[in-house]
Write an enzyme that holds these catalytic residues in place. Structure first.
Site, short mmCIF file in Angstrom:
data_model
loop_
_atom_site.label_atom_id
_atom_site.label_comp_id
_atom_site.label_asym_id
_atom_site.label_seq_id
_atom_site.Cartn_x
_atom_site.Cartn_y
_atom_site.Cartn_z
N HIS A 195 9.78 -6.79 28.53
CA HIS A 195 10.57 -5.62 28.90
C HIS A 195 10.16 -5.25 30.32
O HIS A 195 9.17 -5.77 30.85
CB HIS A 195 10.33 -4.44 27.95
N ASP A 316 -1.67 -10.54 9.45
CA ASP A 316 -3.05 -11.01 9.57
C ASP A 316 -4.03 -9.88 9.30
O ASP A 316 -4.08 -8.89 10.05
CB ASP A 316 -3.26 -11.56 10.98
N SER A 331 2.44 -6.29 24.86
CA SER A 331 3.77 -6.72 25.29
C SER A 331 3.69 -8.05 26.02
O SER A 331 2.90 -8.22 26.95
CB SER A 331 4.38 -5.69 26.25
#
Length: 375
Positions: A195, A316, A331
């Site tokens: 992004h 996990d 990110s």
């Protein structure tokens, strides 16, 4: 968003990321905190501002196949913006004790971006400071408001200390941290975040003039909980690793001049090959170790071209124990399925940090390859 406060090895702290619906963008690039806020006064004010050379021709593609080296490691980015953003508007106290705010009277607002003053292009806070300090009358301001170009006439006033002021604080640079998704081992072209770097107030992409990529040392993780996104903690290093070429809604792109050792080659999976089910996420958390963690992807939207192409579910137990799931700073963390690179983590759901969103790796690869070589 981070506040680096000009320190080379200074500890950074992140602001709350910009809220979009029920998710946070989870990289540093998301709504990055102002790196420098300077009060607009007439007093002589010196500051060191990095000056970057023209970026070289973008060797973004240069690969005959869509094979790339997978990332998963953190990086820092420092950028100079196109113009200076109005961070705060305040009243100026005059010599007689009364107040005035020329900027407000002229129609300027927080998050407006000043690009010119009296015919001079404005790229740094110092340039605007100088023009205000030297003014003896009105100043014609050019600025952007919500993407619209506008002009305003501002009349500076003299404050109680004899300084010429207009009543605004501005910023001209930002800094933050994120994760590299992949890079081209032949050219150094890289993609990260999944992004763009956005303005904290408006959520709009930050116009970037120039930028550098630096090394980052991860020092720990603040665990995320329902309603409170977690974050990766760390330090900016002193080594310049490359240059930023583009800030896009699909990520940030540039060229690494220093490549990591031992990069693993993966093929970019076409979006049509992405399937709901088990995946692996590669990211860097505790002790600066880049590791793989198990997850699943669901709700694949094959028509999506931005950062919410599918839902990411962390499964996990070790990752959940360390971070609570997806945290800010992850990110760009690459997602692997069936031996191919299928996407990158982009957002965390505020209500449940074990869930977030991802973008197709194909989307980021196409963006990198499409960068104009003249940039």
């Amino acid at each position: 968003m981070y506040n680096i406060k000009g320190r080379r090895r200074g500890k950074y702290k992140r602001d709350a990321a910009h809220l979009r619906g029920a998710s946070y963008e989870c990289g540093a690039g998301i709504n990055m905190r102002k790196n420098k806020i300077l009060r607009i006064i007439a007093a002589a004010l010196l500051s060191v501002t990095a000056v970057f050379a023209l970026l070289p021709t973008a060797a973004a593609a240069g690969n005959e196949t869509n094979a790339v080296c997978i990332g998963g490691f953190p990086f820092g980015v420092r950028v100079m913006t196109d113009g200076v953003s109005v961070a705060e508007i305040e009243e100026v106290t005059l010599g007689d004790g009364s107040g005035a705010c020329p900027a407000k009277d002229a129609g300027l607002n927080v998050h407006d971006v000043i690009t010119g003053a009296n015919g001079t292009r404005i790229t740094t806070s110092e340039e605007l400071l100088r023009i205000i300090a030297e003014s003896s009358g009105d100043i014609e301001i050019k600025y952007r408001c919500g993407g619209t170009e506008r002009t305003a006439t501002v009349t500076p006033v003299t404050d109680a200390d004899g300084n010429r002021r207009v009543g605004i604080w501005v910023r001209d640079s930002t800094a933050g941290i994120g994760t590299v998704t992949f890079y081209n081992p032949e050219t150094g072209g890289f993609a990260g975040l999944g992004h763009g770097i956005c303005d904290a107030g408006t959520g709009e992409l930050t116009p970037v003039v120039s930028g550098i990529v630096t090394d980052v040392t991860i020092s720990g993780v603040n665990r995320g909980t329902a309603g409170v996104p977690g974050e990766i903690r760390g330090y900016f290093g002193t080594e310049t690793l490359g240059k930023l070429l583009k800030n896009s809604v699909t990520g940030i792109y540039g060229v690494l001049t220093t490549l990591p050792d031992g990069g693993e080659i993966y093929e970019i999976a076409p979006r049509a090959d992405v399937r709901e089910g088990e995946v692996t996420i590669r990211t860097t958390l505790e002790n600066g170790q880049t590791r793989d963690y198990s997850a699943e992807i669901t709700d694949v939207d094959y028509s999506s071209v931005f950062g919410k192409s599918f839902v990411v579910v962390i499964t996990d137990p070790e990752l959940i124990g360390i971070s609570g799931g997806i945290v800010q700073g992850m990110s760009g963390s690459p997602i692997i399925q069936n031996g191919k690179l299928v996407g990158a983590v982009t957002h965390v759901m505020v209500s449940d940090p074990t869930r977030g969103y991802g973008i197709f790796a194909e989307t980021m690869y196409d963006e990198l390859c499409g960068i104009d070589k003249s940039e």
